[in-house]
Design an enzyme around this catalytic site. Structure first.
Site, PDB file in Angstrom:
ATOM      1  N   LYS A  28      14.767  -3.380  -0.792  1.00 31.19           N
ATOM      2  CA  LYS A  28      13.959  -4.111   0.188  1.00 31.19           C
ATOM      3  C   LYS A  28      14.021  -3.479   1.563  1.00 31.19           C
ATOM      4  CE  LYS A  28      13.829  -8.843  -1.642  1.00 31.19           C
ATOM      5  NZ  LYS A  28      14.090 -10.241  -1.300  1.00 31.19           N
ATOM      6  N   LYS A  64       7.890  -5.909 -14.042  1.00 35.56           N
ATOM      7  CA  LYS A  64       8.083  -7.351 -14.167  1.00 35.56           C
ATOM      8  C   LYS A  64       6.900  -8.121 -13.560  1.00 35.56           C
ATOM      9  CE  LYS A  64      11.531 -10.639 -12.643  1.00 35.56           C
ATOM     10  NZ  LYS A  64      12.710 -10.868 -11.826  1.00 35.56           N
ATOM     11  N   LYS A 102       4.799 -12.602  -8.428  1.00 37.61           N
ATOM     12  CA  LYS A 102       3.814 -13.373  -7.677  1.00 37.61           C
ATOM     13  C   LYS A 102       3.289 -12.586  -6.480  1.00 37.61           C
ATOM     14  CE  LYS A 102       7.764 -15.807  -5.708  1.00 37.61           C
ATOM     15  NZ  LYS A 102       8.614 -16.966  -5.857  1.00 37.61           N
TER      16      LYS A 102
END
Ligand code: TRP
Length: 333
Positions: free
Chosen positions: A114, A196, A199
């Site tokens: 991240k 994966k 959203k």
């Protein structure tokens, strides 16, 4: 009653849930409620480790609560609460910040991934996120922490922190174990079955939201990426798209992979994709109805949050006081 294992898990209210969240994690939580002493937390303090729009975060907290209840998390059976409503999380985090090492936090894969994207505007909170997560778990003396593979390293860090604290002072925290439910599936993107389902995918055809309408669900499955063969056969290595659809169908209908191969033998992909779409739409229908109903009464959701926070606080502040005493803080008399 007394020897039930305590389970703790949390989910960030930072977006609409997908069937990946549902089949991969949340559905397992429902099954755990009867046999265990469960706490489920909406981790809004984790959510602000990356920029959030305040109004959206607030709205999603209600949505997330309504969705957890709609899938079957029962606030009469489990403690369901919002992280920021229990101040002990922030307080224990500070103590654990003074237990955790920079080195071990620097090794966290999620942080590396991240932070790599963000450069110098990276928040301190993102680095510290696993310590807050350790505080979440340790406050409740949890035995088991159901998480996906991406959170396993964080649970291991929580174990290390608990053991270090227990050794430095004296036994204070239960050392938690990560726990992977047997039914936990890794649901992949419908557009790229090697990654994966997420959203935050920029291609909305890659994921099915828990609130997608039936016709949208059916259309997205029709467009799902497969391969150039025709046989509905489970082989994640060479047929990741079809295998993913089979897993989803299995989750939606509770049928085994073998039964699905038999059912669709000789039928081709078109018929199978249509069946998966129908099955998922069917499985989500009662959840969506319940969700809409729950979300229409914010006052009731506020009451549920309040009750959950009160129940969670009773456990959390007891542990916090113990930790404060151990490190030498003078408690108010
Ligand atoms: N970090 C977890 C996630 O993003 C959510 C989380 C916060 C959590 N605190 C936790 C999970 C404690 C398990 C236990 O998925």
């Amino acid at each position: 009653m007394e020897n039930k294992k305590r389970i703790y898990s949390a989910i960030q209210p930072s977006g609409t849930f997908t069937i990946g969240n549902y089949f991969g994690a949340m559905k397992n939580w429902v099954a755990l409620q009867d046999e265990h002493d469960c706490l489920f937390c909406l981790a809004n303090m984790h959510a602000i480790t990356v920029p959030q729009e305040p109004a959206k975060l607030r709205a999603r907290t209600y949505e997330c609560l309504a969705m957890l209840m709609a899938i079957g998390i029962d606030p009469e059976k489990s403690i369901l609460y919002v992280q920021s409503q229990v101040g002990a999380h922030a307080e224990l985090s500070w103590i654990l910040n003074c237990t955790a090492y920079m080195g071990e936090l620097s090794r966290m894969t999620q942080y590396k991934v991240k932070s790599g994207k963000q450069g110098s505007t990276i928040r301190v909170g993102l680095f510290d996120y696993p310590v807050l997560m350790a505080a979440d778990i340790l406050l409740y003396q949890a035995d088991l922490v159901p998480v996906g593979a991406d959170q396993k390293q964080h649970v291991e860090l929580a174990r290390d922190i608990a053991e270090r604290f227990n050794t430095t002072y004296s036994p204070t925290f239960t050392v938690p174990e990560p726990f992977f439910g047997t039914a936990g599936r890794r649901v992949m993107s419908l557009q790229d079955p090697t990654s994966k389902m997420s959203k935050s995918d920029t291609n909305v055809n890659g994921f099915i939201s828990m609130t997608d309408a039936p016709n949208v669900i059916i259309k997205k499955f029709k467009r799902a990426v497969t391969d150039s063969e025709t046989e509905v056969r489970y082989d994640p290595e060479t047929k990741p798209g079809i295998s993913n659809l089979m897993e989803i169908y299995s989750c939606a209908t509770d049928q085994s992979i073998e039964a699905i191969e038999t059912e669709f033998a000789g039928q081709g992909y078109g018929a199978f994709k249509a069946a998966v779409g129908e099955a998922v739409a069917e499985a989500l229908k009662p959840i969506q109805e319940k969700y809409t109903l729950l979300l229409s009464d914010k006052g009731e959701l506020d009451n549920i949050m309040k009750k959950g926070a009160a129940q969670a606080s009773r456990i959390a502040y007891k542990t916090l006081a113990k930790a404060q005493r151990k490190v030498g803080f003078v408690l108010p008399k």
